[in-house]
Design a protein around this motif. Sequence first.
Motif, short mmCIF file in Angstrom:
data_model
loop_
_atom_site.label_atom_id
_atom_site.label_comp_id
_atom_site.label_asym_id
_atom_site.label_seq_id
_atom_site.Cartn_x
_atom_site.Cartn_y
_atom_site.Cartn_z
N ARG A 140 48.32 35.21 43.81
CA ARG A 140 48.24 36.27 44.81
C ARG A 140 49.04 37.50 44.38
NH1 ARG A 140 46.46 34.99 49.99
NH2 ARG A 140 45.84 32.81 50.26
N VAL A 141 50.19 37.26 43.78
CA VAL A 141 50.98 38.39 43.26
C VAL A 141 50.20 39.10 42.16
CG1 VAL A 141 53.10 39.06 42.05
CG2 VAL A 141 53.20 37.34 43.87
N GLY A 142 49.53 38.32 41.30
CA GLY A 142 48.71 38.91 40.24
C GLY A 142 47.58 39.74 40.81
N ILE A 143 46.94 39.24 41.87
CA ILE A 143 45.86 40.01 42.50
C ILE A 143 46.43 41.25 43.18
CG2 ILE A 143 44.10 39.97 44.30
CD1 ILE A 143 43.72 36.99 43.69
N ALA A 144 47.63 41.13 43.77
CA ALA A 144 48.26 42.28 44.42
C ALA A 144 48.49 43.42 43.44
CB ALA A 144 49.57 41.85 45.07
N GLN A 145 48.96 43.08 42.22
CA GLN A 145 49.19 44.15 41.25
C GLN A 145 47.87 44.79 40.81
OE1 GLN A 145 48.38 44.30 37.78
NE2 GLN A 145 47.31 42.32 37.82
N ALA A 146 46.80 43.99 40.79
CA ALA A 146 45.49 44.56 40.44
C ALA A 146 45.00 45.52 41.50
CB ALA A 146 44.47 43.43 40.23
N LEU A 147 45.44 45.33 42.76
CA LEU A 147 44.99 46.17 43.86
C LEU A 147 45.78 47.47 43.98
CD1 LEU A 147 44.48 43.46 46.64
CD2 LEU A 147 42.71 44.67 45.37
N LEU A 148 46.93 47.55 43.35
CA LEU A 148 47.73 48.76 43.43
C LEU A 148 46.95 49.96 42.90
CD1 LEU A 148 51.30 47.63 42.30
CD2 LEU A 148 50.65 48.49 44.55
N GLY A 149 47.03 51.06 43.60
CA GLY A 149 46.27 52.24 43.23
C GLY A 149 44.90 52.29 43.85
N ASN A 150 44.56 51.24 44.63
CA ASN A 150 43.26 51.15 45.30
C ASN A 150 42.10 51.39 44.35
OD1 ASN A 150 41.62 50.70 47.56
ND2 ASN A 150 41.50 52.89 48.03
N PRO A 151 42.01 50.60 43.26
CA PRO A 151 40.91 50.77 42.30
C PRO A 151 39.58 50.38 42.93
CG PRO A 151 42.11 48.77 41.81
CD PRO A 151 42.88 49.47 42.89
N ARG A 152 38.51 50.99 42.47
CA ARG A 152 37.19 50.68 43.02
C ARG A 152 36.63 49.39 42.44
NH1 ARG A 152 33.96 56.19 42.24
NH2 ARG A 152 32.27 54.93 43.09
N VAL A 153 37.13 48.99 41.25
CA VAL A 153 36.64 47.79 40.58
C VAL A 153 37.80 46.82 40.39
CG1 VAL A 153 35.56 46.84 38.50
CG2 VAL A 153 34.88 49.10 39.35
N ILE A 154 37.61 45.56 40.79
CA ILE A 154 38.60 44.50 40.58
C ILE A 154 37.99 43.47 39.64
CG2 ILE A 154 40.09 42.79 41.65
CD1 ILE A 154 40.67 45.59 42.60
N ILE A 155 38.65 43.22 38.50
CA ILE A 155 38.17 42.24 37.52
C ILE A 155 39.14 41.07 37.48
CG2 ILE A 155 37.60 41.84 35.09
CD1 ILE A 155 36.77 44.75 34.88
N LEU A 156 38.65 39.88 37.78
CA LEU A 156 39.47 38.68 37.88
C LEU A 156 38.98 37.64 36.88
CD1 LEU A 156 39.37 38.42 41.80
CD2 LEU A 156 41.09 39.60 40.42
N ASP A 157 39.84 37.25 35.96
CA ASP A 157 39.48 36.27 34.94
C ASP A 157 40.04 34.91 35.34
OD1 ASP A 157 38.61 35.03 32.68
OD2 ASP A 157 39.82 36.17 31.27
N GLU A 158 39.16 33.99 35.72
CA GLU A 158 39.52 32.64 36.14
C GLU A 158 40.61 32.66 37.23
OE1 GLU A 158 38.03 29.97 35.20
OE2 GLU A 158 36.91 30.59 33.44
N PRO A 159 40.36 33.30 38.37
CA PRO A 159 41.42 33.48 39.38
C PRO A 159 41.88 32.20 40.06
CG PRO A 159 39.31 34.21 40.25
CD PRO A 159 39.09 33.93 38.79
N THR A 160 41.10 31.12 40.00
CA THR A 160 41.50 29.89 40.70
C THR A 160 41.89 28.77 39.74
OG1 THR A 160 39.21 29.09 40.83
CG2 THR A 160 40.00 30.45 42.65
N VAL A 161 42.00 29.06 38.45
CA VAL A 161 42.31 28.00 37.49
C VAL A 161 43.70 27.43 37.77
CG1 VAL A 161 43.28 29.58 35.75
CG2 VAL A 161 42.30 27.39 35.03
N GLY A 162 43.78 26.10 37.79
CA GLY A 162 45.07 25.43 37.97
C GLY A 162 45.55 25.34 39.39
N LEU A 163 44.75 25.78 40.37
CA LEU A 163 45.19 25.75 41.76
C LEU A 163 44.76 24.44 42.43
CD1 LEU A 163 44.37 29.39 42.96
CD2 LEU A 163 46.40 28.54 41.79
N ASP A 164 45.48 24.08 43.49
CA ASP A 164 45.07 22.90 44.25
C ASP A 164 43.95 23.29 45.21
OD1 ASP A 164 46.09 23.84 46.78
OD2 ASP A 164 48.09 23.17 46.21
N PRO A 165 43.27 22.31 45.82
CA PRO A 165 42.09 22.62 46.66
C PRO A 165 42.37 23.62 47.78
CG PRO A 165 42.13 20.29 46.16
CD PRO A 165 43.42 20.85 45.63
#
Length: 316
Positions: A140-165
């Motif tokens: 979530r912190v990683g996604i938060a930094q991607a959202l800074l600056g309100n970019p129009r495009v968000i690119i997420l590489d394997e965002p759920t890898v290693g997470l529990d259900p």
Amino acid sequence: MITVEYLTKCYDDFKAVSDLSFEIDEGHVYGFLSPNGVGKSTTMNIMTGCLSATEGHVRIDGHDIFEEADQAKRLIGYLPEQPSLYMNETPVEYLRFVGNAKGMKGQELEEQIREVIEQTRIDDVKNRLISKLSKGYRQRVGIAQALLGNPRVIILDEPTVGLDPIQIIEIRDLIRQLGQTHTVILSSHILSEVQAICDRILIIAKGKLVAFDEPKNLEKLMMASNEIVMKTEADEEETARILECLEDVTGWETEKEENGLLTVYLKVECEDSCDLCRQLFFAFAAKNRAIVEIVAKKASLEDVFIELTESEVEGR
């Protein structure tokens, strides 16, 4: 929003990406699929400007990612598979550092930090060291930094890898919400995840684009592989005579059960398997032969993925 034209990336004699072209419109969630090591991560790294291309162009809202890097990169937020988080900082400290790197400062930056903390639901851990956070909160912190600056495009590489259900469900919900206000591109090895979240799916094999469409349309590519399995009291000869009269049935195999019933595996070509099941019921009933069980099996996204990527490999 994003235009990729004739993109090629070579490492000596190896082509990781080969003459790749596609366009991504604004306001959707896109899934990026490929087998391991065949161009997906390379393409995403080129799209974010983290890797150069041998040939071709990537334009973000008309700005070339290399020739107009500053303008293009302001429009992109990126979460790599392994987020570069500073473990000895709190989320607030880390986001302030990233914001400064993106050129924000003062009241603008503080307001942005408050917004992305609320958007990613990390307010309750914002002052804890990142090293003390769970993997889900770190994502979530990683996604938060991607959202800074309100970019129009968000690119997420394997965002759920290693997470529990539970964490996976939470991140999926967050991605769906982001898709309402941003163009989101995500890669994942979990095909059911891509199918559940994404409006459109790109499949790459051997560095080439082999499919780009909505999930439901990709499944239609496999209609010829749809199958109906039924059990009937008719024998093999009676079954063959009945099936030969049904034009949507392209082939079948039979298996005699110990209880005397005949299991029939039918290959079919039709858009409405339920309608064909009705035809089968009435066709066998007309011959006074019962169908005691019938199941229509539809091609899944996994079937589509395997068929398209294996076909590309075999064709090389």
